[in-house]
Design a protein around this motif. Structure first.
Motif, PDB file in Angstrom:
ATOM      1  N   PRO A  17      68.803 -47.632  69.261  1.00  0.00           N
ATOM      2  CA  PRO A  17      69.027 -46.338  69.931  1.00  0.00           C
ATOM      3  C   PRO A  17      70.499 -45.956  69.902  1.00  0.00           C
ATOM      4  N   THR A  18      70.723 -44.660  69.843  1.00  0.00           N
ATOM      5  CA  THR A  18      72.092 -44.160  69.843  1.00  0.00           C
ATOM      6  C   THR A  18      72.645 -44.204  71.266  1.00  0.00           C
ATOM      7  N   ASP A  19      73.933 -43.983  71.381  1.00  0.00           N
ATOM      8  CA  ASP A  19      74.560 -43.959  72.715  1.00  0.00           C
ATOM      9  C   ASP A  19      73.989 -42.827  73.569  1.00  0.00           C
ATOM     10  N   LEU A  22      70.614 -43.935  74.881  1.00  0.00           N
ATOM     11  CA  LEU A  22      70.777 -44.912  75.959  1.00  0.00           C
ATOM     12  C   LEU A  22      71.253 -44.239  77.247  1.00  0.00           C
ATOM     13  N   ASP A  23      72.122 -43.256  77.112  1.00  0.00           N
ATOM     14  CA  ASP A  23      72.588 -42.519  78.297  1.00  0.00           C
ATOM     15  C   ASP A  23      71.448 -41.747  78.956  1.00  0.00           C
ATOM     16  N   SER A  24      70.597 -41.127  78.142  1.00  0.00           N
ATOM     17  CA  SER A  24      69.479 -40.376  78.724  1.00  0.00           C
ATOM     18  C   SER A  24      68.476 -41.312  79.390  1.00  0.00           C
ATOM     19  N   ILE A  25      68.276 -42.487  78.820  1.00  0.00           N
ATOM     20  CA  ILE A  25      67.392 -43.471  79.460  1.00  0.00           C
ATOM     21  C   ILE A  25      67.977 -43.906  80.794  1.00  0.00           C
TER      22      ILE A  25
END
Length: 83
Positions: A17-19, A22-25
């Motif tokens: 996963p992109t950064d 990961l931030d949205s998760i």
């Protein structure tokens, strides 16, 4: 009998996963955890009658889910207004 390749993942694209993903998760994590809690409270009720204690546990789990969703929506609405 199956013959497995020596390196089954070789040649696959990088699927990390992109950064941003990961931030949205991370932002949605409270909602995800609340949904898991609702499932944990619901699954035992599939094959038996609901006791008052289990009904209360399920209601509380739904309240936590609604609270987490409301907080997430409010967070995004503040971001849109401030943008």
């Amino acid at each position: 009998m199956f013959i497995l390749p020596d390196r089954p993942l070789e040649g696959l694209p990088d699927i990390e996963p992109t950064d941003a993903e990961l931030d949205s998760i991370e932002v949605e994590l409270p909602v995800i955890l609340a949904e898991v809690e609702v499932l944990d409270a619901s699954i035992p009720l599939f094959d038996r009658l609901v006791t008052p204690l289990e009904a209360r546990r399920l209601r509380r789990a739904y309240r936590r889910l609604l609270k987490a969703r409301k907080a997430l929506i409010n967070q995004f609405s503040v971001m849109e207004v401030g943008a």
